[in-house]
Design a protein around this motif. Structure first.
Motif, PDB file in Angstrom:
ATOM      1  N   ASP A   1       0.280  -1.064  -0.333  1.00 11.48           N
ATOM      2  CA  ASP A   1      -0.074   0.323  -0.222  1.00 11.48           C
ATOM      3  C   ASP A   1      -1.112   0.648  -1.135  1.00 11.48           C
ATOM      4  O   ASP A   1      -2.040   1.235  -0.650  1.00 11.48           O
ATOM      5  CB  ASP A   1       1.045   1.420  -0.695  1.00 11.48           C
ATOM      6  N   LEU A   2      -1.357  -0.099  -2.453  1.00 13.33           N
ATOM      7  CA  LEU A   2      -2.626   0.214  -2.964  1.00 13.33           C
ATOM      8  C   LEU A   2      -4.003  -0.442  -2.451  1.00 13.33           C
ATOM      9  O   LEU A   2      -4.904   0.146  -2.462  1.00 13.33           O
ATOM     10  CB  LEU A   2      -2.407  -0.164  -4.428  1.00 13.33           C
ATOM     11  N   LYS A   3      -3.638  -1.448  -1.962  1.00 10.58           N
ATOM     12  CA  LYS A   3      -4.742  -2.046  -1.199  1.00 10.58           C
ATOM     13  C   LYS A   3      -5.156  -1.247  -0.065  1.00 10.58           C
ATOM     14  O   LYS A   3      -6.186  -1.150   0.123  1.00 10.58           O
ATOM     15  CB  LYS A   3      -4.345  -3.621  -0.559  1.00 10.58           C
ATOM     16  N   ASP A   4      -4.308  -0.675   0.658  1.00 13.24           N
ATOM     17  CA  ASP A   4      -4.656   0.089   1.781  1.00 13.24           C
ATOM     18  C   ASP A   4      -5.513   1.348   1.395  1.00 13.24           C
ATOM     19  O   ASP A   4      -6.310   1.605   1.964  1.00 13.24           O
ATOM     20  CB  ASP A   4      -3.499   0.434   2.854  1.00 13.24           C
ATOM     21  N   PHE A   5      -4.813   1.958   0.418  1.00  9.59           N
ATOM     22  CA  PHE A   5      -5.252   2.937  -0.236  1.00  9.59           C
ATOM     23  C   PHE A   5      -6.786   2.744  -0.592  1.00  9.59           C
ATOM     24  O   PHE A   5      -7.753   3.590  -0.630  1.00  9.59           O
ATOM     25  CB  PHE A   5      -4.502   3.662  -1.588  1.00  9.59           C
ATOM     26  N   ALA A   6      -7.067   1.512  -1.500  1.00  7.77           N
ATOM     27  CA  ALA A   6      -8.352   1.170  -1.846  1.00  7.77           C
ATOM     28  C   ALA A   6      -9.327   1.129  -0.522  1.00  7.77           C
ATOM     29  O   ALA A   6     -10.441   1.479  -0.615  1.00  7.77           O
ATOM     30  CB  ALA A   6      -8.445  -0.025  -2.470  1.00  7.77           C
ATOM     31  N   GLU A   7      -8.838   0.681   0.734  1.00  9.52           N
ATOM     32  CA  GLU A   7      -9.805   0.396   1.609  1.00  9.52           C
ATOM     33  C   GLU A   7     -10.004   1.597   2.462  1.00  9.52           C
ATOM     34  O   GLU A   7     -11.233   1.930   2.788  1.00  9.52           O
ATOM     35  CB  GLU A   7      -8.804  -0.551   2.683  1.00  9.52           C
ATOM     36  N   GLN A   8      -8.902   2.605   2.221  1.00  6.39           N
ATOM     37  CA  GLN A   8      -9.239   3.975   2.825  1.00  6.39           C
ATOM     38  C   GLN A   8     -10.505   4.741   2.142  1.00  6.39           C
ATOM     39  O   GLN A   8     -11.346   5.396   2.426  1.00  6.39           O
ATOM     40  CB  GLN A   8      -8.196   4.964   2.773  1.00  6.39           C
TER      41      GLN A   8
END
Length: 124
Positions: free
Chosen positions: A3-10
């Motif tokens: 989830d954090l990786k997805d958030f960082a990508e966003q």
């Protein structure tokens, strides 16, 4: 962790307008002054004419499908992840944006693929 990786990508893929909106929300609702966002937004404005040379986001615009419309529709479907009907709608309504706000390398790759399929493409 995913989830954090997805958030960082966003966050990395935000447009300048979205960064401004996020900065306003953080300031108004949470009292946080995002200095990095202010510098990132102020930087290009201070540069003046240099900002046009350092363009980092590009739009891929389909100008015309060309002779092999079916191949272009299939390619647009594949490149965008849209359904066949939506991809056909984009091709039929040319000139129309295929993807917006993407990197130069990705935009040039899409342009090359579409031109190989017979389409006329423009990067903005």
């Amino acid at each position: 962790m995913a989830d954090l990786k997805d958030f960082a990508e966003q966050l990395v893929n935000l447009t300048v307008k979205e960064v401004n909106e996020l900065a306003d929300i953080l300031k108004e609702e949470y009292g946080i002054e995002p200095a990095a966002a202010a510098v990132a937004v102020a930087g290009p404005a201070a540069g003046g004419g240099d900002a046009a040379e350092e363009k980092t986001e590009f739009d891929v615009i389909l100008k015309a499908a060309g002779g092999s419309k079916l191949a272009v529709v299939k390619l647009v479907k594949e490149l965008t992840g849209l359904g066949l009907k939506e991809a056909k709608g984009i091709v039929d309504s040319a000139p129309a944006p295929i993807k917006e706000g993407i990197s130069k390398d990705e935009a040039e790759g899409l342009k090359k693929s579409l031109e190989e399929a017979g389409a006329e493409v423009e990067l903005k």
